[in-house]
Design a protein around this motif. Structure first.
Motif, PDB file in Angstrom:
ATOM      1  N   THR A 248       0.807  -1.213   0.000  1.00 48.59           N
ATOM      2  CA  THR A 248       0.000   0.000   0.000  1.00 48.59           C
ATOM      3  C   THR A 248       0.844   1.270   0.000  1.00 48.59           C
ATOM      4  N   GLY A 249       1.867   1.301   0.846  1.00 52.67           N
ATOM      5  CA  GLY A 249       2.698   2.494   0.949  1.00 52.67           C
ATOM      6  C   GLY A 249       3.360   2.878  -0.357  1.00 52.67           C
ATOM      7  N   ALA A 250       3.691   1.878  -1.172  1.00 50.02           N
ATOM      8  CA  ALA A 250       4.309   2.160  -2.474  1.00 50.02           C
ATOM      9  C   ALA A 250       3.301   2.800  -3.428  1.00 50.02           C
ATOM     10  N   LEU A 251       2.013   2.482  -3.253  1.00 54.80           N
ATOM     11  CA  LEU A 251       0.988   3.013  -4.146  1.00 54.80           C
ATOM     12  C   LEU A 251       0.600   4.448  -3.788  1.00 54.80           C
ATOM     13  N   TYR A 252       0.544   4.742  -2.466  1.00 56.59           N
ATOM     14  CA  TYR A 252       0.153   6.114  -2.141  1.00 56.59           C
ATOM     15  C   TYR A 252       1.340   7.053  -1.976  1.00 56.59           C
ATOM     16  N   ALA A 253       2.567   6.544  -2.137  1.00 59.60           N
ATOM     17  CA  ALA A 253       3.741   7.416  -2.081  1.00 59.60           C
ATOM     18  C   ALA A 253       3.675   8.575  -3.077  1.00 59.60           C
ATOM     19  N   PRO A 254       3.180   8.345  -4.325  1.00 57.65           N
ATOM     20  CA  PRO A 254       3.067   9.487  -5.245  1.00 57.65           C
ATOM     21  C   PRO A 254       2.137  10.590  -4.737  1.00 57.65           C
ATOM     22  N   VAL A 255       1.067  10.215  -4.039  1.00 53.15           N
ATOM     23  CA  VAL A 255       0.162  11.218  -3.474  1.00 53.15           C
ATOM     24  C   VAL A 255       0.903  12.049  -2.433  1.00 53.15           C
ATOM     25  N   GLU A 256       1.687  11.378  -1.584  1.00 58.02           N
ATOM     26  CA  GLU A 256       2.467  12.082  -0.575  1.00 58.02           C
ATOM     27  C   GLU A 256       3.485  13.022  -1.214  1.00 58.02           C
ATOM     28  N   LEU A 257       4.139  12.553  -2.267  1.00 61.22           N
ATOM     29  CA  LEU A 257       5.146  13.380  -2.941  1.00 61.22           C
ATOM     30  C   LEU A 257       4.516  14.633  -3.552  1.00 61.22           C
ATOM     31  N   ILE A 258       3.354  14.462  -4.172  1.00 68.56           N
ATOM     32  CA  ILE A 258       2.689  15.606  -4.801  1.00 68.56           C
ATOM     33  C   ILE A 258       2.187  16.595  -3.746  1.00 68.56           C
ATOM     34  N   LEU A 259       1.608  16.064  -2.655  1.00 69.51           N
ATOM     35  CA  LEU A 259       1.070  16.926  -1.601  1.00 69.51           C
ATOM     36  C   LEU A 259       2.163  17.526  -0.734  1.00 69.51           C
ATOM     37  N   GLY A 260       3.318  16.851  -0.690  1.00 66.91           N
ATOM     38  CA  GLY A 260       4.407  17.332   0.147  1.00 66.91           C
ATOM     39  C   GLY A 260       4.207  17.065   1.616  1.00 66.91           C
ATOM     40  N   ARG A 261       3.408  16.046   1.938  1.00 64.16           N
ATOM     41  CA  ARG A 261       3.186  15.671   3.337  1.00 64.16           C
ATOM     42  C   ARG A 261       2.864  14.191   3.433  1.00 64.16           C
ATOM     43  N   LYS A 262       3.013  13.651   4.628  1.00 69.22           N
ATOM     44  CA  LYS A 262       2.740  12.246   4.862  1.00 69.22           C
ATOM     45  C   LYS A 262       1.267  12.013   5.155  1.00 69.22           C
ATOM     46  N   LEU A 263       0.755  10.886   4.682  1.00 70.92           N
ATOM     47  CA  LEU A 263      -0.619  10.500   4.983  1.00 70.92           C
ATOM     48  C   LEU A 263      -0.661   9.722   6.289  1.00 70.92           C
ATOM     49  N   GLU A 264      -1.788   9.769   6.951  1.00 70.37           N
ATOM     50  CA  GLU A 264      -1.972   8.957   8.151  1.00 70.37           C
ATOM     51  C   GLU A 264      -2.231   7.512   7.736  1.00 70.37           C
ATOM     52  N   ALA A 265      -1.890   6.576   8.628  1.00 77.77           N
ATOM     53  CA  ALA A 265      -2.086   5.154   8.345  1.00 77.77           C
ATOM     54  C   ALA A 265      -2.711   4.459   9.545  1.00 77.77           C
ATOM     55  N   PHE A 266      -3.526   3.458   9.262  1.00 75.94           N
ATOM     56  CA  PHE A 266      -4.268   2.742  10.302  1.00 75.94           C
ATOM     57  C   PHE A 266      -3.491   1.573  10.899  1.00 75.94           C
ATOM     58  N   GLY A 267      -2.819   0.787  10.065  1.00 75.72           N
ATOM     59  CA  GLY A 267      -2.257  -0.493  10.492  1.00 75.72           C
ATOM     60  C   GLY A 267      -1.023  -0.389  11.366  1.00 75.72           C
ATOM     61  N   LYS A 268      -0.418  -1.549  11.644  1.00 77.42           N
ATOM     62  CA  LYS A 268       0.813  -1.581  12.438  1.00 77.42           C
ATOM     63  C   LYS A 268       1.840  -0.645  11.813  1.00 77.42           C
ATOM     64  N   PRO A 269       2.572   0.145  12.606  1.00 82.37           N
ATOM     65  CA  PRO A 269       2.752   0.073  14.060  1.00 82.37           C
ATOM     66  C   PRO A 269       1.777   0.901  14.892  1.00 82.37           C
ATOM     67  N   ALA A 270       0.765   1.525  14.284  1.00 87.37           N
ATOM     68  CA  ALA A 270      -0.240   2.237  15.079  1.00 87.37           C
ATOM     69  C   ALA A 270      -0.907   1.254  16.049  1.00 87.37           C
ATOM     70  N   PRO A 271      -1.453   1.735  17.156  1.00 87.46           N
ATOM     71  CA  PRO A 271      -1.940   0.835  18.206  1.00 87.46           C
ATOM     72  C   PRO A 271      -3.285   0.184  17.934  1.00 87.46           C
ATOM     73  N   HIS A 272      -4.012   0.661  16.901  1.00 82.32           N
ATOM     74  CA  HIS A 272      -5.411   0.275  16.750  1.00 82.32           C
ATOM     75  C   HIS A 272      -5.618  -1.230  16.597  1.00 82.32           C
ATOM     76  N   MET A 273      -4.841  -1.892  15.731  1.00 87.93           N
ATOM     77  CA  MET A 273      -5.040  -3.316  15.483  1.00 87.93           C
ATOM     78  C   MET A 273      -4.696  -4.146  16.714  1.00 87.93           C
TER      79      MET A 273
END
Length: 343
Positions: A185-210
């Motif tokens: 997933t991270g490889a697919l949304y990396a272009p969005v981050e590059l264009i926006l110039g910021r990191k996206l939030e993510a749900f999965g590990k290492p976040a505590p939710h799962m």
């Protein structure tokens, strides 16, 4: 023989590993690169799971897989000869919708990802609109999409520039496969981050939710009564430790320097990618083993990495695990050794 981790002998390492497992009520496993590699089960996985279940441990699988449902993963494991109940497989696919519903109630969403992800979001109580819909939505959920295209990239970017939050299911750039690394997933949304110039939030590990949702499903209130086992220092170990669990790092299947996360997207370095509670715990330099050469390789016959002769050095930006074990076979052996020696 001295262990390459914490300067313990193999016997001492086995004793400590056994004590941690014996005290645990829940034992949670990563899947890709831990329990299986492509379409092959890791050696020792069946024996280890049977032994833990026989001792009354609540065994669960906690995976950043955002493509498949628990039922699909259980069927895959069954084809490989490993039994697991679908409800015991905690996937990002199914949990992200549950988490969002608890946080904000029913939402109007767009989603990038598999049909299983779309279906899971709707089962959780959300309405999922087509990606090319002109209606405004509350959020875009971005999962692994094997049909990802320029048109989908443009649609996500359009929503992001309108101010719509975009949530990635997981940070991973890749996961282990039979023929090598598989784009994640991270490889697919990396272009969005590059264009926006910021990191996206993510749900999965290492976040505590799962981790928290898995504990709840098991009926375990205290994280220190849980153990997380995985090959990735940056997701399995960092996330487990941040959630308050004990951790086992399988150093054989995955070299420490190949985390599957981009350096700039490591949770410690990117507050926008993970809440402050998930930040990596800094390890003192003196606690990090000296660099050790690894002779890990991938078997052409099985696609399963062979174990290195020595544990790789742990990068300075990684969290130290409670235990470092070569692979699941070695971990299964610690249970056998502990049982026969009366530990």
């Amino acid at each position: 023989m001295q262990s390459h981790y914490k300067n313990l002998t193999a016997t001492q390492e086995a004793e400590q590993a056994w004590t941690t497992l014996e005290q645990a009520e829940g034992v949670f496993f990563d899947l890709d690169g831990c329990v299986y590699f492509g379409e092959r089960i890791a050696e020792g996985a069946g024996e280890l799971l049977q032994a833990l279940r026989g001792q009354g441990k609540r065994v669960r699988f906690v995976t950043n897989n955002s493509t498949d449902s628990g039922e699909q993963v259980a069927a895959r494991l069954a084809r490989m000869g490993l039994e697991a109940q679908p409800e015991h497989i905690m996937t990002a696919t199914e949990l992200v919708g549950v988490h969002l519903f608890r946080q904000a109630g029913p939402l109007k969403l767009k989603a990038v990802g598999s049909q299983s992800l779309h279906a899971a979001l709707e089962r959780a109580g959300h309405r999922v609109l087509p990606l090319d819909s002109k209606q405004r939505v509350d959020m875009v959920v971005f999962g692994r999409d094997t049909t990802f295209s320029y048109a989908k990239l443009a649609a996500v970017l359009e929503e992001a520039e309108r101010g719509t939050p975009v949530l990635g299911t997981n940070l991973d750039l890749h996961h282990p496969g039979v023929k090598g690394r598989v784009p994640e997933t991270g490889a697919l949304y990396a272009p969005v981050e590059l264009i926006l110039g910021r990191k996206l939030e993510a749900f999965g590990k290492p976040a505590p939710h799962m981790f928290r949702l898995t504990m709840e499903q098991c009926g375990i209130a205290r994280p220190d009564l849980c153990v997380m086992v995985g090959d990735n220092l940056y997701t399995d170990v960092a996330g487990g430790r941040a959630a308050g669990m004990r951790t086992f790092w399988l150093y054989g299947p995955s070299l420490a320097s190949s985390s599957g996360l981009p350096a700039a997207a490591d949770p410690a370095a990117s507050p926008a990618s993970a809440p402050a509670s998930t930040a990596l715990i800094a390890a003192p330099a003196a606690a990090i083993p000296a660099t050790t050469a690894s002779t890990a390789s991938v078997s052409a016959a099985t696609g399963i990495p062979s174990a290195p002769t020595a544990a790789p050095a742990i990068p300075r930006d990684a969290v130290l695990p409670d235990h470092a074990v070569r692979d699941l076979m070695a971990l299964a052996s610690t249970i056998g050794a502990a049982g026969t020696s009366g530990m």
